[in-house]
Design an enzyme around this catalytic site. Sequence first.
Site, PDB file in Angstrom:
ATOM      1  N   HIS A   1       0.281   0.766  -7.836  1.00 11.52           N
ATOM      2  CA  HIS A   1      -0.001   1.301  -6.496  1.00 11.52           C
ATOM      3  C   HIS A   1      -1.075   2.385  -6.626  1.00 11.52           C
ATOM      4  O   HIS A   1      -1.100   3.140  -7.606  1.00 11.52           O
ATOM      5  CB  HIS A   1       1.279   1.877  -5.877  1.00 11.52           C
ATOM      6  CG  HIS A   1       1.106   2.213  -4.431  1.00 11.52           C
ATOM      7  ND1 HIS A   1       0.500   3.386  -4.026  1.00 11.52           N
ATOM      8  CD2 HIS A   1       1.407   1.537  -3.307  1.00 11.52           C
ATOM      9  CE1 HIS A   1       0.456   3.411  -2.693  1.00 11.52           C
ATOM     10  NE2 HIS A   1       1.000   2.293  -2.236  1.00 11.52           N
TER      11      HIS A   1
ATOM     12  N   GLU B   1      -1.428   5.199  -5.420  1.00 11.98           N
ATOM     13  CA  GLU B   1      -0.941   6.572  -5.608  1.00 11.98           C
ATOM     14  C   GLU B   1      -0.551   6.814  -7.064  1.00 11.98           C
ATOM     15  O   GLU B   1      -0.664   7.929  -7.565  1.00 11.98           O
ATOM     16  CB  GLU B   1       0.224   6.850  -4.636  1.00 11.98           C
ATOM     17  CG  GLU B   1      -0.303   6.974  -3.208  1.00 11.98           C
ATOM     18  CD  GLU B   1       0.683   6.624  -2.108  1.00 11.98           C
ATOM     19  OE1 GLU B   1       1.887   6.475  -2.395  1.00 11.98           O
ATOM     20  OE2 GLU B   1       0.235   6.480  -0.954  1.00 11.98           O
TER      21      GLU B   1
ATOM     22  N   GLY C   1      -2.061   5.064   4.491  1.00 13.59           N
ATOM     23  CA  GLY C   1      -1.502   6.278   5.085  1.00 13.59           C
ATOM     24  C   GLY C   1      -2.487   7.070   5.915  1.00 13.59           C
ATOM     25  O   GLY C   1      -2.217   8.210   6.274  1.00 13.59           O
TER      26      GLY C   1
ATOM     27  N   GLY D   1       3.722   0.638   4.162  1.00 11.78           N
ATOM     28  CA  GLY D   1       4.208   1.969   3.815  1.00 11.78           C
ATOM     29  C   GLY D   1       4.905   2.615   4.999  1.00 11.78           C
ATOM     30  O   GLY D   1       6.062   2.339   5.295  1.00 11.78           O
ATOM     31  N   GLY D   2       4.182   3.474   5.701  1.00  7.97           N
ATOM     32  CA  GLY D   2       4.761   4.268   6.788  1.00  7.97           C
ATOM     33  C   GLY D   2       5.593   3.472   7.787  1.00  7.97           C
ATOM     34  O   GLY D   2       6.704   3.875   8.144  1.00  7.97           O
TER      35      GLY D   2
END
Length: 258
Positions: free
Chosen positions: A95, A97, A172, A231-232
Amino acid sequence: MNKPDRWVIGNCKMNGSLASNADLLEAVRGKPASSVKVAVCSPFPYLNQVQRALGGSDVQSGAQDVCEHVSGPYTGQVSCAMLREFGTTVVLVGHSERRQFNGETSELVAAKATAALAAGLTPVICVGETLAQREAGHAKAIVAAQLSPCAALLVSSCANVVVAYEPVWAIGTGKTASPAEAQAMHAFIRAQLTAIDRSAASISVLYGGSVKASNAKALFSQRDIDGGLIGGASLVAADFLAIISAAGGAVKNSMRYV
Ligand code: PEP
């Protein structure tokens, strides 16, 4: 040629609590039956809760990372076998991140994917360029370089591998690649995969980056987009369920697999 599976995978990132997870998992567990494969990737401490909450359902439990080693002196890391003991079947590797904040290289990501496959887990190999790389015209070269160390395993195990294209600038941020931009990169990834081996055309290639209920259908209707890494929006049950439903209903604008 097998058609790629359609997937919607939620990435909870470092969010949640026992209480909030319970509500979310109960709602996702109750999703209507469909051919879309669904997984929820939770933080490690919650895998036991997820196993109990999703047991007997067709929603799969996923993790957000795994160690490339089998066991040993790797403080703070979690092995594939440990994930398996908690009923986990899917694991994100690479990922953005983790590449950004944990310095993960594409070679390490390939080692993690190889370990996951050896343990019977489905690795979701994440790739994607930064805004600076896109603006410099390097997006495709970056994605090709990220996939390159995975070439051997993509050929040998394509039935059990998923690729997720996640432009870093869209994660994001609320900025989504347009359906045409995403499709262009997915077609490129598909071409890279099939250049390695024709059978790799059956690998699911998911899009991730600010997917919402409102844009999911347009993205998932693109010819080479086989679902999403979310994600979110995966933290809000109604939004995640709407995205799953969009993946089930999206009509492909091509007859690629007929
Ligand atoms: C992600 O974390 O993989 C992701 C796609 O996040 P978001 O949907 O919030 O952009």
